[in-house]
Design an enzyme around this catalytic site. Structure first.
Site, short mmCIF file in Angstrom:
data_model
loop_
_atom_site.label_atom_id
_atom_site.label_comp_id
_atom_site.label_asym_id
_atom_site.label_seq_id
_atom_site.Cartn_x
_atom_site.Cartn_y
_atom_site.Cartn_z
CG PHE A 164 -39.44 -13.72 -10.51
CD1 PHE A 164 -38.45 -13.52 -10.65
CD2 PHE A 164 -40.57 -12.63 -10.56
CE1 PHE A 164 -37.90 -11.94 -10.89
CE2 PHE A 164 -40.32 -11.53 -10.56
CZ PHE A 164 -38.95 -11.04 -10.61
CD GLU A 188 -46.45 -5.04 -11.56
OE1 GLU A 188 -45.22 -4.78 -11.89
OE2 GLU A 188 -47.09 -6.16 -11.44
CD GLU A 210 -44.60 -4.43 -6.01
OE1 GLU A 210 -43.37 -4.85 -6.88
OE2 GLU A 210 -45.71 -4.68 -6.54
CD GLU A 217 -50.30 -7.45 -11.46
OE1 GLU A 217 -49.31 -8.01 -11.92
OE2 GLU A 217 -50.50 -7.72 -10.30
#
Length: 1000
Positions: free
Chosen positions: A605, A469, A541, A426
């Site tokens: 987060f 990602e 997701e 990632e």
């Protein structure tokens, strides 16, 4: 003499070179267990020194005897993160941004480097054998020294690295040093949404192997749904790496046997049970200099038409492949085994099939995380995760975003989970550049290929993921090509290959699944209804579980189950990543980003799980279990006078024989009848229709008798397990549904308002009410309402709702709500309590507020609540389909979320009783329509002001909120905001309720 450089590799600085993925590391293989005497664990207490950078590691740090405790050295536990063990280097959390500035492959000047030292002895009976060191996981890169000799260097913090120690050992005590460098050029492709740690976070072991040994066992176990027979191919590679030439001698034989897997707790070697097919023996080729003929020191055993049971997550039947290496005299030189499952995975006609059947993906994304040990998790930790998942009907795991320890896959094979195995790739902060950077090509290929090599024999793995990602470039296509050639039995998964492109055609080389993240319900509906393309859609997701979240989960599944081409998804994510932290005053809390003094950071987060870091389920888990339920009951289309229902079996391979159904009939909120269900047989993936009376086992006349004159009647059906299982005792509820048989409410007092905002003398307040009711339009903002701890992310990063900013601009968080809306109210004192009536006009500029209702401060002695409404746990208008109407009782809720925010609501509540320990009762009856209610120890403004639980003080009073309307929770912290159907439009809202009391 002290050498001020890391020996051998110091001048080369391979950690700064993205093309350098290893030095002296042995090729990856499948975990090949041998006998109990063939392993020496090196876990435990090591000596440790933390340096500021690799250049501060001295030659004497890795030379000579293992240092004892002294000023520069401290004890440390392996496996573990040094960031969690009292060193000066603390955890740091970032999501997208790197913890240091780039560009790649630039590294920070301060780069924490840990030197691990320990002494060990090799068992006497290992003489003459190879000795292999296995470093299970090191964040992020590491170098190994043995008895002052450089042994090797490895990258990829989430896969094991093995090294040959044989020639570096001597009799007696030996000394091992492992130098772990926290940041490397390869950290740019380990930029996952998680804590940056450091250290030897997985086990370190020594392994004995013969000079000539079994090096690889590659299994392809297929099951043909047409013939219902299995086929097996076992390719065994013999490793001659312990010989001078690396070749193998003539006359070696591989014997391969297949048997049913032994029950847990029995010896792993030798395998037992009756053979599934006759054993096969094959001579190992040894003439390596035979061009066009020699294909390696390997043999292949194969069987066809095997009468076996297939593996699936519903029925995880396993078999054992045993492999013996025999010498010229027939003696066993080496032996290992693999637990396997026969199954076929394919994508065809927009469906992901297992054994010829479509499956639902009831999935979650899972990180390795423990609140005290960071990324170090034990087998018990992993098993606890899986047990809690299955108790909530979760049957699929995406290993976000890296390969897990082999234990997870072993348990998923055994217990029955579908797995997406994801490569540790990632590059989120550089996701459109490194994927095409040739200097990172070797990194891409090495990480993906080693993952596939290690894990390919696990039947639970149904998809390979190329990472997360990291953009989409030539490096991905190179890795995809390697995997497709090496293992054509599994489809590929990679979300960025379809990101921002036509889902029908984009990225077909890199992904066989359309796997978007955080797509809207309408977007997935459109794809399904388009009937275009060949690929199924599975959300990699969705339903971001940050704080009070997971709104519209049932709305997603309404569309998923009704639309061909859609098969489910993986909720983000399983667990909050809170880390236990003791503050100077002794307070203990679960900390998030920035609370360790880390900068940069991305605050809370990291707290976006369905369960807490301590595995306490968040309230949304009820809704998760409901949308994933294996059997669903709903009204059928009525074509005759007798009511009928549909019983839908959502399993793919199993009927309902292992479940027992019960029912309960509630009329006007009172339970009037119960019984056992009498369902027809329902085949897997099938629906049966039954008359309602037949399903309940009562006559039509008896059923109608219960319903005669009823204004409100609901039928609740439950399905429970009939036997004890690995995840729950018999009687565990796996499914439930509520059917409305009569809808309405008894006649009640009119809502006419006769007085505007009356002044109330204290003596007019009902007993137990300290203050109120006062108009209430605000709630403690959810993470989904706006990321108040991360305002810099809104709206540039396309995360976080704009609702909180809009509410603040309107003054909802501070202004007197009666100045913002038109509010009229009246009070009537009667013999049976005080009646309050309200009318609120929400103007257009204030449309979509958090709530419309009132707040009352009550005596803090009220400690329990009982109500008729949805329960038993917290639920919200867009997250209450799994919460049943009934009479429930519970203590006053504690705040379940890491960051304080609105919590504790119960929707559709007709009456509520609050009780003290000595029996005093305060009762609230809704008039005309049910209300949404909450009773907590915190006011909305206090929840808003507190950044974490440890600074949140309870209110002197119990805070009761009664809402005629309450905004849904949505998923806007990362995903779609609240649907329009669950927002509060401008307009007039009328509601009324009666407050009464009963003394102790």
């Amino acid at each position: 003499m002290i050498t001020h450089v890391l020996p051998v590799i110091g001048p080369l600085r391979p950690w700064a070179d993205p093309t350098q993925v290893q030095i002296g590391r042995l090729p990856m293989s499948q975990p090949l267990p041998r006998g109990p005497g063939d392993t020496v664990p090196l876990d435990g207490v090591w000596s440790f020194r933390l340096a500021d950078s690799p250049s501060d590691v001295h030659g004497d740090d890795v030379h000579g005897p293992t240092p004892l405790a002294e000023e520069r050295w401290m004890p440390i536990v392996v496996p573990g993160n040094w960031t969690m063990q009292g060193t000066a280097d603390l955890p740091q959390y970032t999501n997208v941004q790197m913890p240091f500035s780039g560009p790649p492959p630039r590294l920070p000047d301060r780069n924490a480097t840990g030197i691990y030292r320990r002494a060990f002895s090799v068992p006497a009976d290992w003489t003459g054998h190879r000795v292999i060191l296995e470093v299970g996981g090191a964040e992020s890169v590491h170098a190994v020294y043995c008895n002052s000799h450089f042994v090797g260097y490895g990258t990829d913090s989430r896969l094991a690295s093995s090294y040959e120690l044989t020639d570096h050992l001597h009799a007696g005590q030996n000394h091992l040093a492992v130098v772990v460098i926290k940041f490397a050029a390869h950290s740019y492709v380990e930029d996952q949404d998680m804590w940056w740690m450091g250290g030897l976070h997985r086990s370190v072991v020594l392994r004995r192997r013969p000079r000539v040994s079994i090096g690889q066992v590659v299994v392809d176990a297929d099951w043909d749904p047409g013939t219902e027979l299995g086929a097996l191919e076992v390719r065994t590679v013999v490793d001659g790496g312990g010989t001078d030439s690396g070749a193998v001698p003539a006359g070696l034989v591989i014997r391969t046997t297949v048997t049913p897997t032994l029950p847990a707790g029995t010896p792993s070697l030798p395998a037992g049970g009756e053979a599934v097919a006759p054993p096969q023996e094959h001579v190992v080729p040894h003439q390596y200099d035979d061009p066009y003929v020699f294909t390696g020191f390997e043999v292949t055993a194969g069987w066809q038409d095997l009468d076996i049971q297939p593996w699936s997550a519903e029925r995880p039947t396993r078999y054992t492949v045993s492999v013996d290496l025999l010498d010229q005299d027939g003696a066993v030189v080496d032996r290992t085994q693999q637990h396997i499952g026969f199954r076929r995975v394919e994508v065809t006609n927009r469906q992901l099939l297992v054994n010829g059947q479509p499956i639902w993906i009831f999935g979650v994304n899972r990180h390795d995380h423990h609140p005290d040990r960071g990324s170090t998790v034990t087998e018990a930790d992993i098993r606890a995760d899986l047990e809690l998942m299955r108790r909530h009907n979760i049957t699929a795991v995406r290993t976000a975003h890296y390969p897990n320890a082999p234990t997870l896959y072993d348990l998923c094979d055994e217990l029955g989970f579908y797995v997406i195995d994801e490569a540790n790739i990632e590059s989120h902060n550089y996701n459109t550049s490194l994927c095409d950077d040739p200097s990172y090509r070797a990194t891409w290929l090495d990480r993906g290929a080693r993952m596939v090599t290690r894990d390919r024999n696990h039947p639970s793995i149904i998809l390979w993921s190329l990472g997360n990602e990291a953009g989409y470039g030539v490096n991905h296509d190179a890795l995809a090509g390697w995997i497709r050639r090496a293992d054509p039995s599994r489809p590929l998964h990679y979300e960025p290959a379809i990101l921002g492109a036509d889902w029908t055609t984009a990225g077909t080389h890199a992904t066989d699944i359309v796997c978007p993240m955080y797509a809207t319900i309408e977007a997935i509906r459109r794809y399904g209804e388009s009937a275009s393309g060949e690929r199924p859609l599975i959300l990699c997701e969705y339903s971001h579980a940050m704080g009070n979240s997971n709104g519209s989960l049932a709305d997603y599944w309404d569309v998923i189950t009704a639309t061909p081409g859609l098969q489910g998804g993986f909720i983000w994510e399983w667990k909050d990543h809170g880390l236990r932290q003791t503050l100077p005053d002794g307070t203990v809390r679960l900390a998030y980003g920035g609370q360790f003094g880390d900068d940069p950071h991305d605050a809370n987060f990291v707290a976006d799980g369905l369960v807490s870091a301590d595995l306490d389920p968040h309230p949304a888990m009820t809704e998760v279990a409901w949308v994933h339920r294996p059997v669903a009951v709903r009204p059928a289309e009525q074509s005759r006078e007798e009511p009928t229902v549909e019983i839908r079996n959502r399993r793919s391979f199993t009927d309902l024989a292992d479940l027992e159904g019960t029912w309960a009939l509630l009329v006007e909120g009172e339970q009037v009848a119960t019984g056992a269900l009498h369902p027809p047989w329902v085949a897997p993936r099938s629906t049966a229709v039954a008359s309602l009376s037949g399903l309940l086992g009562v006559s039509s006349e008896e059923l109608q008798g219960h319903l005669a004159g009823a204004r409100s009647a609901t039928l609740t059906v439950r399905w429970v397990t009939t036997t004890d299982s690995w995840f729950a005792d018999a009687g565990h509820a796996v499914a439930w549904d509520e059917l409305t048989l009569a809808e309405g409410r008894p006649a009640s007092e009119p809502l006419t308002v006769t007085q505007q905002r009356p002044e109330r003398a204290a003596e007019q307040l009902p007993e137990g009410v300290v203050d109120g009711p006062t108009l209430n339009l605000f709630r403690g903002p959810l993470d989904n309402d706006g990321l108040r701890l991360l305002p810099q992310l809104m709206p540039d990063e396309m995360v976080g709702s704009e609702a909180l900013g809009r509410w603040a601009s309107l003054g909802l968080d501070q202004a007197d709500p009666d100045t913002l809306v038109s509010h009229t109210a009246s009070t009537e004192v009667t013999d049976v309590g005080t009646i309050y009536r309200h009318a609120v006009e929400v103007p257009p500029q204030l449309a979509d507020p958090p709530r419309v209702g009132v707040l009352l401060a009550l005596d803090a002695r009220f400690s329990r609540m009982r109500w008729f409404g949805r329960g038993p746990g917290e639920n919200y208008p867009d997250r209450n389909r799994g919460s049943l109407l009934g009479v429930w009782e519970s203590p006053i809720d504690d705040l379940p979320y890491l960051v304080p925010q609105e919590y504790g609501l119960r929707t559709d509540t007709s009456w509520l009783e609050l009780m003290t320990d000595d029996g005093e009762v305060l009762r609230v009856d809704a008039i005309g329509r049910p209300l949404h209610v909450s009773a907590t120890r915190h006011r909305p403004e206090a929840l808003f002001a507190a950044p974490s639980q440890d600074v949140l003080e309870p209110d002197p009073n119990l805070i009761l909120c009664l809402d005629v309307a309450h905004r849904g929770v949505g998923t806007a912290s990362c995903g779609p905001d609240v649907l329009e159907a669950y927002r509060i439009p401008a307009g007039r809202y009328e509601f009324a309720y009666r407050i009464s009391g009963r003394p102790a």
